[in-house]
Scaffold this motif. Structure first.
Motif, PDB file in Angstrom:
ATOM      1  N   HIS A   1       0.844  -1.193   0.000  1.00 12.88           N
ATOM      2  CA  HIS A   1       0.000   0.000   0.000  1.00 12.88           C
ATOM      3  C   HIS A   1       0.880   1.242   0.000  1.00 12.88           C
ATOM      4  N   TYR A   2       0.646   2.106  -0.992  1.00 13.25           N
ATOM      5  CA  TYR A   2       1.449   3.317  -1.093  1.00 13.25           C
ATOM      6  C   TYR A   2       0.871   4.468  -0.279  1.00 13.25           C
ATOM      7  N   THR A   3      -0.338   4.338   0.204  1.00  7.57           N
ATOM      8  CA  THR A   3      -1.027   5.207   1.178  1.00  7.57           C
ATOM      9  C   THR A   3      -1.242   6.643   0.730  1.00  7.57           C
ATOM     10  N   SER A   4      -2.513   7.007   0.693  1.00 10.29           N
ATOM     11  CA  SER A   4      -2.962   8.399   0.550  1.00 10.29           C
ATOM     12  C   SER A   4      -2.276   9.143  -0.592  1.00 10.29           C
ATOM     13  N   GLN A   5      -2.339   8.556  -1.792  1.00 12.40           N
ATOM     14  CA  GLN A   5      -1.687   9.165  -2.940  1.00 12.40           C
ATOM     15  C   GLN A   5      -2.553  10.232  -3.609  1.00 12.40           C
ATOM     16  N   THR A   6      -3.866  10.171  -3.417  1.00  4.89           N
ATOM     17  CA  THR A   6      -4.754  11.110  -4.083  1.00  4.89           C
ATOM     18  C   THR A   6      -4.550  12.516  -3.539  1.00  4.89           C
ATOM     19  N   PRO A   7      -4.338  13.524  -4.402  1.00  4.36           N
ATOM     20  CA  PRO A   7      -4.138  14.896  -3.933  1.00  4.36           C
ATOM     21  C   PRO A   7      -5.316  15.369  -3.080  1.00  4.36           C
ATOM     22  N   GLY A   8      -5.018  16.064  -1.969  1.00  7.57           N
ATOM     23  CA  GLY A   8      -6.063  16.571  -1.089  1.00  7.57           C
ATOM     24  C   GLY A   8      -6.574  15.563  -0.093  1.00  7.57           C
ATOM     25  N   ARG A   9      -6.058  14.342  -0.162  1.00  6.73           N
ATOM     26  CA  ARG A   9      -6.554  13.258   0.695  1.00  6.73           C
ATOM     27  C   ARG A   9      -6.382  13.566   2.177  1.00  6.73           C
ATOM     28  N   LEU A  10      -5.282  14.279   2.522  1.00  9.14           N
ATOM     29  CA  LEU A  10      -4.982  14.542   3.923  1.00  9.14           C
ATOM     30  C   LEU A  10      -5.151  16.021   4.274  1.00  9.14           C
ATOM     31  N   ASP A  11      -6.053  16.712   3.608  1.00  6.60           N
ATOM     32  CA  ASP A  11      -6.319  18.104   3.903  1.00  6.60           C
ATOM     33  C   ASP A  11      -6.731  18.265   5.367  1.00  6.60           C
ATOM     34  N   ALA A  12      -6.085  19.204   6.077  1.00  9.24           N
ATOM     35  CA  ALA A  12      -6.271  19.340   7.524  1.00  9.24           C
ATOM     36  C   ALA A  12      -7.711  19.681   7.892  1.00  9.24           C
ATOM     37  N   GLU A  13      -8.304  20.633   7.184  1.00  6.05           N
ATOM     38  CA  GLU A  13      -9.670  21.040   7.522  1.00  6.05           C
ATOM     39  C   GLU A  13     -10.657  19.910   7.276  1.00  6.05           C
ATOM     40  N   THR A  14     -10.474  19.214   6.135  1.00  3.03           N
ATOM     41  CA  THR A  14     -11.344  18.080   5.835  1.00  3.03           C
ATOM     42  C   THR A  14     -11.194  17.001   6.897  1.00  3.03           C
ATOM     43  N   GLY A  15      -9.945  16.732   7.296  1.00  2.39           N
ATOM     44  CA  GLY A  15      -9.702  15.737   8.332  1.00  2.39           C
ATOM     45  C   GLY A  15     -10.375  16.100   9.636  1.00  2.39           C
ATOM     46  N   TYR A  16     -10.318  17.372   9.998  1.00  2.00           N
ATOM     47  CA  TYR A  16     -10.953  17.825  11.239  1.00  2.00           C
ATOM     48  C   TYR A  16     -12.465  17.624  11.166  1.00  2.00           C
ATOM     49  N   ASN A  17     -13.064  18.008  10.051  1.00  2.00           N
ATOM     50  CA  ASN A  17     -14.520  17.858   9.905  1.00  2.00           C
ATOM     51  C   ASN A  17     -14.935  16.392   9.917  1.00  2.00           C
ATOM     52  N   ASN A  18     -14.146  15.536   9.261  1.00  2.00           N
ATOM     53  CA  ASN A  18     -14.446  14.107   9.273  1.00  2.00           C
ATOM     54  C   ASN A  18     -14.367  13.545  10.693  1.00  2.00           C
ATOM     55  N   GLY A  19     -13.322  13.942  11.431  1.00  2.00           N
ATOM     56  CA  GLY A  19     -13.168  13.472  12.800  1.00  2.00           C
ATOM     57  C   GLY A  19     -14.313  13.916  13.691  1.00  2.00           C
ATOM     58  N   ARG A  20     -14.714  15.141  13.529  1.00  2.00           N
ATOM     59  CA  ARG A  20     -15.837  15.660  14.329  1.00  2.00           C
ATOM     60  C   ARG A  20     -17.126  14.896  14.019  1.00  2.00           C
ATOM     61  N   LEU A  21     -17.347  14.624  12.742  1.00  2.00           N
ATOM     62  CA  LEU A  21     -18.540  13.875  12.356  1.00  2.00           C
ATOM     63  C   LEU A  21     -18.509  12.460  12.924  1.00  2.00           C
ATOM     64  N   LEU A  22     -17.323  11.840  12.906  1.00  2.00           N
ATOM     65  CA  LEU A  22     -17.204  10.477  13.444  1.00  2.00           C
ATOM     66  C   LEU A  22     -17.642  10.416  14.896  1.00  2.00           C
ATOM     67  N   TYR A  23     -17.175  11.364  15.712  1.00  2.00           N
ATOM     68  CA  TYR A  23     -17.471  11.294  17.142  1.00  2.00           C
ATOM     69  C   TYR A  23     -18.901  11.734  17.459  1.00  2.00           C
ATOM     70  N   VAL A  24     -19.515  12.438  16.541  1.00  2.00           N
ATOM     71  CA  VAL A  24     -20.943  12.728  16.681  1.00  2.00           C
ATOM     72  C   VAL A  24     -21.756  11.468  16.401  1.00  2.00           C
ATOM     73  N   ARG A  25     -21.364  10.758  15.347  1.00  2.00           N
ATOM     74  CA  ARG A  25     -22.106   9.551  14.965  1.00  2.00           C
ATOM     75  C   ARG A  25     -21.768   8.346  15.844  1.00  2.00           C
ATOM     76  N   LYS A  26     -20.543   8.289  16.332  1.00  2.00           N
ATOM     77  CA  LYS A  26     -20.090   7.137  17.118  1.00  2.00           C
ATOM     78  C   LYS A  26     -19.491   7.621  18.450  1.00  2.00           C
ATOM     79  N   PRO A  27     -20.325   8.146  19.327  1.00  2.00           N
ATOM     80  CA  PRO A  27     -19.801   8.710  20.592  1.00  2.00           C
ATOM     81  C   PRO A  27     -19.269   7.660  21.558  1.00  2.00           C
ATOM     82  N   ASP A  28     -19.618   6.398  21.336  1.00  2.00           N
ATOM     83  CA  ASP A  28     -19.238   5.349  22.290  1.00  2.00           C
ATOM     84  C   ASP A  28     -18.027   4.540  21.828  1.00  2.00           C
TER      85      ASP A  28
END
Length: 411
Positions: free
Chosen positions: A221-248
Motif C-alpha cells: 500500500h502506497y497510502t494516501s496518494q490522491t491529492p487533497g486526501r490529507l487536507d487538515a480542515e477536511t480531516g478535522y470535519n471528518n473526525g468531528r462527524l465520526l465522534y458525533v455519529r459514534k460517541p461510544d
C-alpha cells in the motif's frame, strides 16, 4: 461464489491504477471476480484508457467502468460500485484502493476468514514498499485518537503475524458480505475521503461483529496518494462527524499492547506510546551498551522497535561518526514511536550538523511548533483522559506511567 472488487479512482492512472489492475489480474483467479472501476471524474488518462485496458485485462464479463461527471468522493464511489456488484449477483464485495499492489494468493485467505459468522469484515496485512508494516489493525488510544497499531514494524515481527480481531480495520482493502454491507447502510456518504471505514467498522461492531486482519494475505500500500486526501480542515470535519455519529468508541490500544507484553504509557505531555517492560528494557540495555556497536543496536531495534533507548544511542553514535543523514533517519524513526522531548532535542541538534541551513531552520521551526502544541494541549489532554478513562481499571495504571522517563542515553 462471485466477488465484486470495487476500485474508486481519481487520476493517477499510470502511477497507481494501471499497476494495481495488472497486479490484480496477475495474482487473482479472474473467473471468481468482477472488477468495478469507479472513476470520480478523472482529468488524466483514466477516462481514455480505463475501460479499454480493463476489458482487455479481465474480459468484458469481468470488468465494469463507471464514470461520474464530478468527484463524488470515496464513500459515494464505493457504494456505487457495490450496488452494481449486488445487481450482478456478487456474494462478496471487496473495496480496493488504487494505490495498492496485490501479491500471490492474497484473496483466498480473506474469503476463508469470512467463513466465521462472527467476523464482519476482513483485510490483509498491508505493507509499505520497503516491506515494513503500514496496517495490521486500527486502534484507539486512551484519548480516543485513532492509529494503526505496529505501523513501521518489520513485517516478520512475531506480533504482526498473530491472528486477531479488531473493531476497526482500514478500508484500503476491505472484504465483506454484500448483503450485510447494505443491511448496515454501506459507507456513510457525508464523510469527505476519510473516516468512512472507521464509521462502517463500528457499525459492524455495534451489531456484535468484529473485523479481522489476515496476515497470510499481503498487499502493498502506497497510502494516501490522491491529492487533497490529507487536507487538515477536511480531516478535522471528518473526525468531528465520526465522534458525533459514534460517541461510544472504546479506547483499546492499551489493551492490545498489554496483551502483547508491552507497557502502554504516557509521556509527561500526555502523548500515548508503548514501551518495553522495564526488566526487558534493562536486559537489552545491558547486552547492547556493554559491548556497543551500531550493528548490534540496529539488530535489537529490529527485534523490538519499542526499545526507545536504542534510537537515542544509535543516533548519537552515528552523529559522532559524521553520518548525519543516517543519524537523522533514526531520530525521525524514534519520533514516530514516541514523540518525547529528549528525542526532539536530539533531532534538532542533529539537524544543525547538516551543511544545509534550510534543513536546520525547517526542523527547528517544525519542532518548536510541535513543542508549543504539546504545552498548549497538555491540560486539554489531561481533561480528556479523565473524562474518557475516569472510573476505568486502567486509569491509575496509565496515569502512573508519566513518571517513567526514557532518559537521555549516552554511550
Amino acid at each position: 461464489m462471485a466477488i465484486g472488487i470495487v476500485i474508486p479512482v481519481w487520476n493517477l492512472w499510470e502511477k497507481m491504477t494501471l499497476p494495481c489492475l495488472k497486479s490484480l489480474v496477475r495474482h487473482t483467479a479472474v473467473p471468481d471476480i468482477r472488477v468495478y472501476l469507479v472513476d470520480n471524474a478523472s482529468t488524466d488518462k483514466t477516462a481514455g484508457h480505463a475501460e479499454a485496458i480493463g476489458t482487455s485485462l479481465f474480459g468484458r464479463d469481468h470488468f465494469t467502468y463507471i464514470k461520474n461527471s464530478q468527484n463524488m468522493g470515496f464513500a459515494v464511489a464505493c457504494n456505487q460500485g457495490a450496488r452494481q456488484a449486488e445487481k450482478d449477483g456478487c456474494e462478496y464485495v471487496l473495496f480496493l484502493n488504487n494505490d495498492t499492489v496485490v501479491t500471490p494468493n492474497w484473496l483466498p485467505p480473506l474469503v476463508k476468514a469470512l467463513d466465521s459468522p462472527r467476523v464482519g469484515m476482513v483485510g490483509p496485512l498491508l505493507l509499505y514498499p520497503d516491506k515494513t508494516v503500514q496496517h495490521c489493525g486500527v486502534v484507539f488510544t486512551p484519548l480516543k485518537k485513532v492509529g494503526h497499531i505496529y505501523s513501521d514494524f518489520p513485517s516478520n515481527h512475531y506480533n504482526i503475524l498473530k491472528k486477531r480481531k479488531f473493531r476497526v480495520i482500514t478500508g484500503a482493502v476491505l472484504l465483506c458480505r454484500t448483503e450485510q454491507f447494505f443491511a448496515f447502510g454501506g459507507f456513510y456518504e457525508e464523510y469527505k475521503n476519510g473516516m468512512e471505514d472507521i464509521d462502517l467498522c463500528y457499525t459492524y461492531a455495534e451489531h456484535g461483529l468484529m473485523q479481522q486482519v489476515v496476515p497470510e494475505s499481503v498487499v502493498y500500500h502506497y497510502t494516501s496518494q490522491t491529492p487533497g486526501r490529507l487536507d487538515a480542515e477536511t480531516g478535522y470535519n471528518n473526525g468531528r462527524l465520526l465522534y458525533v455519529r459514534k460517541p461510544d468508541i472504546v479506547p483499546d490500544a492499551h489493551l492490545y499492547y498489554h496483551q502483547d507484553g508491552y507497557v502502554p504509557a504516557f509521556t509527561e505531555d500526555f502523548v500515548f506510546y508503548a514501551r518495553l517492560r522495564e526488566k526487558q528494557r534493562q536486559e537489552i540495555n545491558s547486552t547492547v551498551f556493554s559491548a556497543y556497536s551500531d550493528e548490534l543496536c540496529k539488530e535489537y531495534l529490529m527485534k523490538e522497535p519499542f526499545w526507545h533507548d536504542g534510537y537515542q544511542a544509535l543516533a548519537a553514535s552515528l552523529a559522532k561518526q559524521g553520518k548525519i543523514s543516517e543519524a537523522f533517519f533514526w531520530c525521525q524513526k524514534a519520533l514516530t514511536y514516541c514523540f518525547c522531548r529528549h528525542t526532539v532535542r536530539q533531532y534538532v541538534k542533529i539537524a544543525a550538523m547538516f551543511n544545509d541551513e534550510s534543513v536546520f531552520n525547517t526542523v527547528e521551526t517544525a519542532m518548536a511548533e510541535q513543542l508549543e502544541l504539546l504545552e498548549t494541549t497538555r491540560a486539554e489532554n489531561k481533561a480528556a483522559f479523565e473524562r474518557i478513562m475516569g472510573g476505568d481499571s486502567w486509569h491509575d495504571r496509565l496515569l502512573a506511567t508519566r513518571a517513567l522517563d526514557i532518559g537521555e542515553i549516552c554511550i
